[in-house]
Design an enzyme around this catalytic site. Structure first.
Site, mmCIF file in Angstrom:
data_model
loop_
_atom_site.group_PDB
_atom_site.id
_atom_site.type_symbol
_atom_site.label_atom_id
_atom_site.label_comp_id
_atom_site.label_asym_id
_atom_site.label_seq_id
_atom_site.Cartn_x
_atom_site.Cartn_y
_atom_site.Cartn_z
ATOM 1 N N TYR A 153 1.186 -1.132 -0.315
ATOM 2 C CA TYR A 153 0.315 0.402 0.010
ATOM 3 C C TYR A 153 1.200 1.233 0.075
ATOM 4 O O TYR A 153 0.643 2.282 -0.305
ATOM 5 C CB TYR A 153 -0.537 -0.204 1.107
ATOM 6 C CG TYR A 153 -1.984 -1.321 1.065
ATOM 7 C CD1 TYR A 153 -3.443 -1.448 0.224
ATOM 8 C CD2 TYR A 153 -1.667 -2.050 2.196
ATOM 9 C CE1 TYR A 153 -3.938 -2.504 0.531
ATOM 10 C CE2 TYR A 153 -2.197 -2.803 2.347
ATOM 11 C CZ TYR A 153 -4.269 -3.404 1.385
ATOM 12 O OH TYR A 153 -4.765 -4.093 0.713
ATOM 13 N N ASN B 183 -13.104 -0.629 -4.500
ATOM 14 C CA ASN B 183 -12.941 -1.202 -5.363
ATOM 15 C C ASN B 183 -13.761 -2.340 -6.039
ATOM 16 O O ASN B 183 -14.603 -2.928 -5.407
ATOM 17 C CB ASN B 183 -11.796 -1.640 -5.871
ATOM 18 C CG ASN B 183 -12.014 -2.548 -7.437
ATOM 19 O OD1 ASN B 183 -12.044 -2.349 -8.705
ATOM 20 N ND2 ASN B 183 -10.672 -3.302 -7.685
ATOM 21 N N GLU C 95 -1.476 -16.729 -9.941
ATOM 22 C CA GLU C 95 -0.724 -15.735 -10.722
ATOM 23 C C GLU C 95 1.491 -15.611 -11.218
ATOM 24 O O GLU C 95 2.053 -15.434 -11.804
ATOM 25 C CB GLU C 95 -0.217 -14.167 -10.372
ATOM 26 C CG GLU C 95 -1.754 -13.626 -10.710
ATOM 27 C CD GLU C 95 -2.477 -12.250 -10.335
ATOM 28 O OE1 GLU C 95 -1.654 -11.745 -9.300
ATOM 29 O OE2 GLU C 95 -3.103 -10.967 -10.063
ATOM 30 N N CYS D 232 -6.743 -5.338 -7.148
ATOM 31 C CA CYS D 232 -5.899 -4.660 -5.974
ATOM 32 C C CYS D 232 -5.691 -5.604 -4.522
ATOM 33 O O CYS D 232 -4.928 -5.870 -4.138
ATOM 34 C CB CYS D 232 -7.665 -4.252 -4.792
ATOM 35 S SG CYS D 232 -8.994 -5.263 -5.552
ATOM 36 N N HIS D 233 -6.271 -7.002 -5.393
ATOM 37 C CA HIS D 233 -5.211 -8.412 -4.812
ATOM 38 C C HIS D 233 -3.728 -8.609 -4.891
ATOM 39 O O HIS D 233 -3.583 -9.254 -3.652
ATOM 40 C CB HIS D 233 -6.099 -9.532 -5.444
ATOM 41 C CG HIS D 233 -5.423 -10.134 -6.752
ATOM 42 N ND1 HIS D 233 -5.945 -9.429 -7.772
ATOM 43 C CD2 HIS D 233 -4.482 -9.982 -7.312
ATOM 44 C CE1 HIS D 233 -5.676 -9.941 -8.786
ATOM 45 N NE2 HIS D 233 -4.710 -10.432 -8.178
#
Length: 189
Positions: A126, A149, A184, A157-158
């Site tokens: 962040y 979001n 990912e 945002c993950h």
């Protein structure tokens, strides 16, 4: 299936008439490895991607986010888009060329655009994201924008974690955040 979102006054709970020109939101669902995905499209573009376990819970969340919208069923194009959004869970580099109808404050939209620039498999904090935005003291505000979001997976945002690397909060559950990050990471080995 066609559904109608009913709007109620926040103060009295009484039904409220929809304003002329209010949005017609088309809604489709798709299954993904991390749960059910609701994909909603307005006349301007993709307005919401929500993740959950039950259709009715997701519909209520959409109604909360777009209280004066009228919800209509999907069409073939939206069904196909919902399937493509669900496929992004396992294939984060899949191209998705669709207009976005990002509804939020100017600051939220700025954060969401920055989130879209984070490559898959590359978590950031962040604080780092706040610094990239030229607001190094705004890590908490960045976190709040992530929490607001409405476009899960599309606005990733993950990919934002705590300064310690811990998986701090995720609107759709930390377990889902962890699963998305793991998928990912595997896709980018």
């Amino acid at each position: 299936m066609t559904a109608t979102l009913r709007t109620r006054s926040r103060r009295t709970g009484a039904p409220v008439a929809r304003r002329d020109g209010a949005d017609v939101i088309r809604v489709a669902f798709a299954s993904s490895p991390i749960g059910l995905v609701l994909v909603a499209r307005s006349h301007a573009g993709l307005v919401a991607v929500l993740i959950g376990d039950e259709r009715e819970t997701l519909r209520r969340e959409l109604q909360r986010r777009i209280p004066l919208g009228s919800c209509a069923g999907a069409d073939r194009a939206l069904d196909a888009l919902a399937a493509k959004v669900a496929a992004l869970v396992d294939t984060p580099d899949l191209p998705l060329d669709v207009p976005l109808d990002m509804r939020g404050t100017p600051f939220q939209q700025e954060v969401w655009r920055a989130l879209r620039a984070i490559p898959p498999g590359t978590p950031t904090t962040y604080g780092e994201l706040a610094a990239r935005l030229g607001r190094p003291q705004s890590a908490r505000a960045v976190g709040a924008a992530c929490g607001a979001n409405p476009l899960a997976i599309i606005v990733p945002c993950h990919r934002v974690v705590a300064q310690t690397g811990a998986l701090a909060g995720y609107r759709w559950g930390v377990a889902r955040k962890q699963a998305l990050l793991q998928r990912e990471s595997l896709a980018h080995r």
